[in-house]
Design a protein around this motif. Structure first.
Motif, PDB file in Angstrom:
ATOM      1  N   PRO A  20     -10.368 -40.554  53.266  1.00  0.00           N
ATOM      2  CA  PRO A  20      -8.751 -40.011  53.352  1.00  0.00           C
ATOM      3  C   PRO A  20      -8.402 -39.430  51.805  1.00  0.00           C
ATOM      4  N   ALA A  21      -8.124 -38.492  52.164  1.00  0.00           N
ATOM      5  CA  ALA A  21      -7.311 -37.345  51.099  1.00  0.00           C
ATOM      6  C   ALA A  21      -6.160 -36.761  51.322  1.00  0.00           C
ATOM      7  N   VAL A  22      -5.378 -36.877  50.119  1.00  0.00           N
ATOM      8  CA  VAL A  22      -4.832 -35.555  49.469  1.00  0.00           C
ATOM      9  C   VAL A  22      -3.974 -34.875  48.857  1.00  0.00           C
ATOM     10  N   SER A  23      -4.067 -33.699  48.910  1.00  0.00           N
ATOM     11  CA  SER A  23      -3.593 -33.016  47.818  1.00  0.00           C
ATOM     12  C   SER A  23      -2.090 -33.331  47.216  1.00  0.00           C
ATOM     13  N   TYR A  24      -2.180 -33.261  46.035  1.00  0.00           N
ATOM     14  CA  TYR A  24      -0.682 -33.085  45.350  1.00  0.00           C
ATOM     15  C   TYR A  24      -0.850 -31.680  44.361  1.00  0.00           C
ATOM     16  N   THR A  25       0.461 -31.052  44.330  1.00  0.00           N
ATOM     17  CA  THR A  25       0.787 -30.191  43.161  1.00  0.00           C
ATOM     18  C   THR A  25       1.454 -30.491  42.214  1.00  0.00           C
ATOM     19  N   GLY A  26       1.961 -30.626  40.809  1.00  0.00           N
ATOM     20  CA  GLY A  26       2.064 -31.863  40.018  1.00  0.00           C
ATOM     21  C   GLY A  26       3.924 -31.656  40.362  1.00  0.00           C
ATOM     22  N   ALA A  27       4.281 -30.747  40.783  1.00  0.00           N
ATOM     23  CA  ALA A  27       5.480 -31.014  41.099  1.00  0.00           C
ATOM     24  C   ALA A  27       5.621 -32.083  42.426  1.00  0.00           C
ATOM     25  N   GLN A  28       5.111 -32.226  43.684  1.00  0.00           N
ATOM     26  CA  GLN A  28       4.495 -33.344  44.456  1.00  0.00           C
ATOM     27  C   GLN A  28       4.514 -34.392  43.523  1.00  0.00           C
ATOM     28  N   ALA A  29       3.910 -34.410  42.837  1.00  0.00           N
ATOM     29  CA  ALA A  29       2.976 -35.775  41.876  1.00  0.00           C
ATOM     30  C   ALA A  29       4.101 -36.637  41.281  1.00  0.00           C
ATOM     31  N   GLY A  30       5.348 -35.857  41.071  1.00  0.00           N
ATOM     32  CA  GLY A  30       5.994 -36.108  40.133  1.00  0.00           C
ATOM     33  C   GLY A  30       5.689 -36.004  38.925  1.00  0.00           C
ATOM     34  N   ILE A  31       5.287 -35.280  38.215  1.00  0.00           N
ATOM     35  CA  ILE A  31       5.337 -34.954  36.821  1.00  0.00           C
ATOM     36  C   ILE A  31       6.161 -33.350  36.104  1.00  0.00           C
ATOM     37  N   PHE A  32       7.071 -34.758  35.418  1.00  0.00           N
ATOM     38  CA  PHE A  32       8.169 -33.428  35.206  1.00  0.00           C
ATOM     39  C   PHE A  32       7.920 -33.237  34.000  1.00  0.00           C
ATOM     40  N   ILE A  37       5.052 -32.963  28.909  1.00  0.00           N
ATOM     41  CA  ILE A  37       5.419 -34.335  29.914  1.00  0.00           C
ATOM     42  C   ILE A  37       6.485 -34.895  29.840  1.00  0.00           C
ATOM     43  N   LYS A  38       7.756 -34.729  30.319  1.00  0.00           N
ATOM     44  CA  LYS A  38       8.765 -35.915  30.068  1.00  0.00           C
ATOM     45  C   LYS A  38       8.867 -37.022  30.429  1.00  0.00           C
ATOM     46  N   THR A  39       8.428 -37.268  31.854  1.00  0.00           N
ATOM     47  CA  THR A  39       8.673 -38.226  32.906  1.00  0.00           C
ATOM     48  C   THR A  39       7.225 -38.325  33.853  1.00  0.00           C
ATOM     49  N   ILE A  40       7.275 -39.534  34.460  1.00  0.00           N
ATOM     50  CA  ILE A  40       5.917 -38.516  35.667  1.00  0.00           C
ATOM     51  C   ILE A  40       7.065 -39.553  36.702  1.00  0.00           C
ATOM     52  N   ASN A  41       6.996 -39.652  37.909  1.00  0.00           N
ATOM     53  CA  ASN A  41       7.010 -40.728  38.821  1.00  0.00           C
ATOM     54  C   ASN A  41       5.884 -40.913  39.238  1.00  0.00           C
ATOM     55  N   ALA A  42       4.834 -41.857  39.551  1.00  0.00           N
ATOM     56  CA  ALA A  42       4.427 -42.674  40.285  1.00  0.00           C
ATOM     57  C   ALA A  42       4.582 -42.914  41.664  1.00  0.00           C
ATOM     58  N   ARG A  43       5.348 -43.422  42.277  1.00  0.00           N
ATOM     59  CA  ARG A  43       5.743 -43.723  42.971  1.00  0.00           C
ATOM     60  C   ARG A  43       4.812 -43.051  44.223  1.00  0.00           C
ATOM     61  N   PRO A  44       5.543 -41.661  44.910  1.00  0.00           N
ATOM     62  CA  PRO A  44       3.764 -41.034  46.155  1.00  0.00           C
ATOM     63  C   PRO A  44       2.807 -41.455  45.889  1.00  0.00           C
TER      64      PRO A  44
END
Ligand code: ASP
Ligand code: MG
Length: 405
Positions: free
Chosen positions: A91-103, A113-120
């Motif tokens: 099982p695997a899922v791909s994320y763009t930078g935006a989807q991965a919460g990389i601001f 990089i300012k912040t990363i929202n790692a919740r997803p």
């Protein structure tokens, strides 16, 4: 169970066969029970190809559109890697930078990089998925896609390792790790088991490009220990970490050479306050990166300034200097292209004396003349004739015993 961030560079995901092999590796690690966040680069050559296409249409493409374009390189490889894992029933899922919460900030093509929202990502890891994140890209507060500068996938991996508090961060590339010198030049160069952040940064700025320097600076700031290793075998790599006391026992960790420099001599300028400031202000305004500055003042109120610049900046440097020399009242510019900068690097230099003398003697013994010299706390650099650069590297490597374990 541990949490591991792995980054695979462009050659490691260079084609379908390689992507499949990376997927096999990921599967094996996951079966040992670890949580995995995978960062991938674009296939090797793709970023350059996309840049060339943009420039074939417009001499100065918009930086926003460049980011839009370049981000597609990594978007291809994340999806293919996820699909390759699905084919192996992982099982695997791909994320763009935006989807991965990389601001990031708003600086297109070299965003920070300012912040990363790692919740997803956390949510997916808990659900047992391998999370695959596009390297080199993020999103700014206006919702625009940004990129992190060339080689920026390294930064994505290091920053994610900090954000998800990974137990391990592995940077997979096409070499076995960091070497005491370029193995193509020095046949008994050795792979290092470990190296400090500062040594790694100095080697990188001296021409040994293994990783993006900004990512090493970031790792140092957030104390992210990482390993550089090959994705083409299972050999242990080089651990990059904070300096510890025993590292100082080794005087010189590595020798690097930069053959991409030009020497610029500005001679016969008036020796008075403001001359140097004007020269280097003009170079800075022209975005020329200057290294190894040496000034000497002769008699009669005349000074000479010598420095090195990257070859690609030479023409711009010369052009920027013309108006300044008129302004400060004289001087001539000369350029020497056939030079190389050799550097020896090691934290042990802080506590050992005679390192410079040893290096200079080794070069003298093989009849190599030293042109410029500059030093930092953990580095000695010399400029030598380009034609003798490889010989100089071998002499330095041998005199500091780097061929011996
Ligand atoms: N694809 C980007 C580049 O070639 C980022 C990376 O590979 O790290 O610079
Ligand atoms: Mg890279």
């Amino acid at each position: 169970m541990s949490r591991i961030v792995q980054k695979y560079g462009g050659t490691s995901v260079g084609d379908i066969e390689r992507i499949k092999r990376v997927a096999e590796r990921i599967k094996a690690v996951r079966e040992e029970g670890h949580e995995l966040v995978i960062v991938v680069s674009a296939r090797s050559g793709v970023t350059n190809e996309l840049l060339a296409r943009a420039r074939a249409i417009h001499e100065h493409p918009s930086e926003r559109e460049l980011d839009m374009l370049l981000a597609t390189g990594e978007q291809e490889t994340i999806a293919l890697t996820a699909i390759a894992l699905h084919a192996l029933a992982v099982p695997a899922v791909s994320y763009t930078g935006a989807q991965a919460g990389i601001f990031t900030d708003k600086v297109h093509t070299k965003a920070k990089i300012k912040t990363i929202n790692a919740r997803p990502i956390e949510r997916d890891l808990k659900a047992g998925k391998v999370v695959i994140v596009a390297g080199f890209q993020g999103i700014n507060e206006d919702g625009q896609i940004t990129t992190l500068g060339r080689g920026g996938s390294d930064l994505t991996a290091i920053a994610l390792a900090a954000a998800v508090q990974a137990d391990k961060c592995e940077i997979y590339t096409d070499v076995d790790g960091v070497y005491t010198a370029d193995p193509r030049v020095v046949k008994d160069a050795r792979k290092l088991d470990e190296i400090s952040y500062d040594e790694m940064l100095e080697l990188a700025s001296s021409g040994s490009k293994v990783m993006q320097s900004r990512s090493v600076e970031f790792a140092k700031k957030y104390n992210v220990v990482f390993e550089v290793r090959s994705s083409f075998n299972h050999n242990p790599g080089t651990i990059v970490k904070e300096e510890v006391a025993y590292m100082e026992q080794v005087v010189v960790r590595g020798v690097a050479v930069d053959k991409d420099q030009t020497k610029v001599i500005v001679s016969n300028i008036p020796d008075k306050p403001g001359s140097a400031a004007k020269v280097f202000r003009a170079l800075a305004d022209a975005s020329v990166i200057v290294d190894m500055i040496v000034q000497n003042v002769g008699r009669h109120g005349i000074a000479n300034l010598t420095f090195t610049v990257p070859q690609s900046d030479t023409a711009r440097a010369v052009k920027a200097l013309e108006p300044v020399l008129d302004e400060i009242g004289g001087g001539q510019v000369a350029v020497h292209e056939r030079i190389a900068k050799l550097s020896v690097v090691g934290v042990g230099m802080k506590t050992h004396s005679g390192v410079a003398a040893t290096l200079f003697q080794a070069l003298a013994d093989v009849g190599i003349n030293i042109d410029l010299i500059s030093t930092s706390e953990i580095k000695i650099s010399v400029v030598v004739d380009l034609d003798r650069a490889d010989e100089a590297v071998r002499a330095a490597h041998a005199v500091f015993g780097l061929d011996k374990v």
